[in-house]
Design a protein around this motif. Sequence first.
Motif, mmCIF file in Angstrom:
data_model
loop_
_atom_site.group_PDB
_atom_site.id
_atom_site.type_symbol
_atom_site.label_atom_id
_atom_site.label_comp_id
_atom_site.label_asym_id
_atom_site.label_seq_id
_atom_site.Cartn_x
_atom_site.Cartn_y
_atom_site.Cartn_z
ATOM 1 N N ASP A 1 0.837 -1.197 0.000
ATOM 2 C CA ASP A 1 0.000 0.000 0.000
ATOM 3 C C ASP A 1 0.874 1.249 0.000
ATOM 4 O O ASP A 1 2.116 1.175 -0.098
ATOM 5 C CB ASP A 1 -0.987 -0.021 1.167
ATOM 6 N N LYS A 2 0.252 2.424 0.122
ATOM 7 C CA LYS A 2 1.003 3.675 0.052
ATOM 8 C C LYS A 2 2.021 3.822 1.179
ATOM 9 O O LYS A 2 3.023 4.519 1.027
ATOM 10 C CB LYS A 2 0.028 4.852 0.066
ATOM 11 N N ALA A 3 1.760 3.158 2.301
ATOM 12 C CA ALA A 3 2.687 3.218 3.437
ATOM 13 C C ALA A 3 3.778 2.159 3.354
ATOM 14 O O ALA A 3 4.611 2.054 4.255
ATOM 15 C CB ALA A 3 1.916 3.074 4.738
ATOM 16 N N GLY A 4 3.760 1.352 2.283
ATOM 17 C CA GLY A 4 4.759 0.300 2.134
ATOM 18 C C GLY A 4 4.426 -0.977 2.864
ATOM 19 O O GLY A 4 5.277 -1.853 3.011
ATOM 20 N N ALA B 1 -5.504 -1.219 -4.935
ATOM 21 C CA ALA B 1 -4.985 -0.556 -3.732
ATOM 22 C C ALA B 1 -3.462 -0.502 -3.701
ATOM 23 O O ALA B 1 -2.881 0.252 -2.910
ATOM 24 C CB ALA B 1 -5.489 -1.277 -2.482
ATOM 25 N N ALA B 2 -2.806 -1.291 -4.553
ATOM 26 C CA ALA B 2 -1.345 -1.381 -4.521
ATOM 27 C C ALA B 2 -0.707 -0.111 -5.085
ATOM 28 O O ALA B 2 -0.886 0.223 -6.254
ATOM 29 C CB ALA B 2 -0.875 -2.601 -5.298
ATOM 30 N N ALA B 3 0.037 0.583 -4.244
ATOM 31 C CA ALA B 3 0.842 1.715 -4.717
ATOM 32 C C ALA B 3 2.139 1.220 -5.329
ATOM 33 O O ALA B 3 2.716 1.869 -6.201
ATOM 34 C CB ALA B 3 1.141 2.669 -3.566
ATOM 35 N N LEU C 1 0.421 -0.654 -14.458
ATOM 36 C CA LEU C 1 1.414 -1.446 -13.738
ATOM 37 C C LEU C 1 2.769 -0.749 -13.728
ATOM 38 O O LEU C 1 3.505 -0.818 -12.729
ATOM 39 C CB LEU C 1 1.544 -2.846 -14.355
ATOM 40 N N VAL C 2 3.109 -0.058 -14.811
ATOM 41 C CA VAL C 2 4.397 0.642 -14.877
ATOM 42 C C VAL C 2 4.495 1.668 -13.755
ATOM 43 O O VAL C 2 5.553 1.845 -13.143
ATOM 44 C CB VAL C 2 4.575 1.307 -16.256
ATOM 45 N N GLU C 3 3.390 2.347 -13.450
ATOM 46 C CA GLU C 3 3.391 3.341 -12.374
ATOM 47 C C GLU C 3 3.509 2.696 -10.995
ATOM 48 O O GLU C 3 3.980 3.328 -10.045
ATOM 49 C CB GLU C 3 2.116 4.180 -12.441
ATOM 50 N N LYS C 4 3.087 1.446 -10.889
ATOM 51 C CA LYS C 4 3.174 0.737 -9.611
ATOM 52 C C LYS C 4 4.568 0.161 -9.382
ATOM 53 O O LYS C 4 4.934 -0.163 -8.249
ATOM 54 C CB LYS C 4 2.129 -0.388 -9.554
#
Length: 497
Positions: free
Chosen positions: A88-91, A152-154, A204-207
């Motif tokens: 997630d955004k917090a890792g 939800a995956a950052a 996916l590239v951005e993730k």
Amino acid sequence: MAYFLAADGGTESLRVRIYDINGVCVASHAEPYETTFSPGARAEQNPEDWWICLCKASRASLAEAGLAGEQIDAMAYATTSCTVVALDKAGKPLRPALLWMDVRADQEAEAVLATGDARLRLNSDGAGPVSAEWMIPKALWIKRNEPDVYDAAATICEYQDYLTLRLTGERCASLNNVGLRWHYANRDGGWAESLVTALGMPDLVEKWPARVAAPGEVVGSLTPDAAEALGLTPKTKLVQGGADALIGMIGLGVSQPGQLCLITGSSHLQFGVTEKPFHAPGMWGAYADIVYPGRHIVEGGQTSTGSIINWLRRFVGGEFDIDEMNRKAAALPPGSEGLVVQDHFQGNRTPYTDARSRGAITGLTLAHEPHHVFRAIMEGISMGTRAILDSFAKGGYEGSEMVAGGGATNSDLFMQIHADTAGIPVRIPASTDGPTLGSAILAAHGAGYFATIDEGIAAMVKPGRVIEPNPKAVQAYEEIYARYLALYPALSGALAR
């Protein structure tokens, strides 16, 4: 004296070793973690376990060496490759990691191949198949089957990158992993944007991590919290590592064109170094710059090898004396008195790249005992290696010897069988823990002690022993190898897939 902390995040445990500038290991400590297996060839791990084990093993190794954290100039690590993590955004992990040997994404792998994208030339010269182990099929599986997790995956990354994020706060991937398993082209456009777009997931590239660093490049320094957790200081440099087997090449001293490398453990991997790229059916690569600048790597691999021997240990149960098993097996002639094992217990990586293939033990009689099966497993694994080397040779790449490292080198019998089935010598350096020594060499290079990785190899890798093939055994294995090769086409339509 300069010291370097090296870690190897393997399939069953994380090991930390501390090396000095001469390549001498002054401390070693391993911490195990669990893998959860489930039907459908699924295998998962908890990423938090990796972090806990790294911290414990780091502190224990420092204590064993009698060193303070400020004496460690730099650290680097190798990890399993294709162990995919969604954060997630917090890792924080959104789900358990899909371990490298998890091949649930076989349909997604077929979808990747069906795109016909130019990047697939790395897969048997475009003929495929694509492995279900790899990043893009696994990411596609998450998108298709767990869309809430995907959305939800950052960050979607690997074991290696998860530790890097925990240590430095940077979303940084290794050129080694992305060039090897993510269809990243270092010399031709970077990310495989057209491929993921064709699969309906251009985001996916951005993730993926925004930065890519080559092995030996300094990623950054440890955060104060990470340094405290490991017993180090924020001055310790984190140097980029990569996939355990590829970093193992460095630790075994395999760096020049024409050399062959055999990395053993839960799986086997075979690599060659070449100055010019080439592609051929039954092999993967060639990959540009993923280990050494200006050189390419060709690859083959077996999904389950040492893990099959561990399976036999569990299957037999009770007391399983490995030394006695080796002694009894060594007394048997080549062929284990009629047994032939197909080593595809977790599918086949190369030369068939068939995630649905399964293992088999053929020729069983009531006279066979566990040590017969034990030797037959080693023979089946070794003949699987021979099949991969044959696919290399068909593509134009042949080596006159194999340099081996990893757990299987502890068995002279296993190494002799490898030499006899391949018909070439097996050279075993003084240190067979290639991933950690390779990581230490990268750390020393990144810290400025060596101008090149090759200089680090010359200073830190020491010679060992050579196992020559037995001519009579080489001849005997030719007929057995032919029977081994006949198993895959015969069983592919007969076994439950």
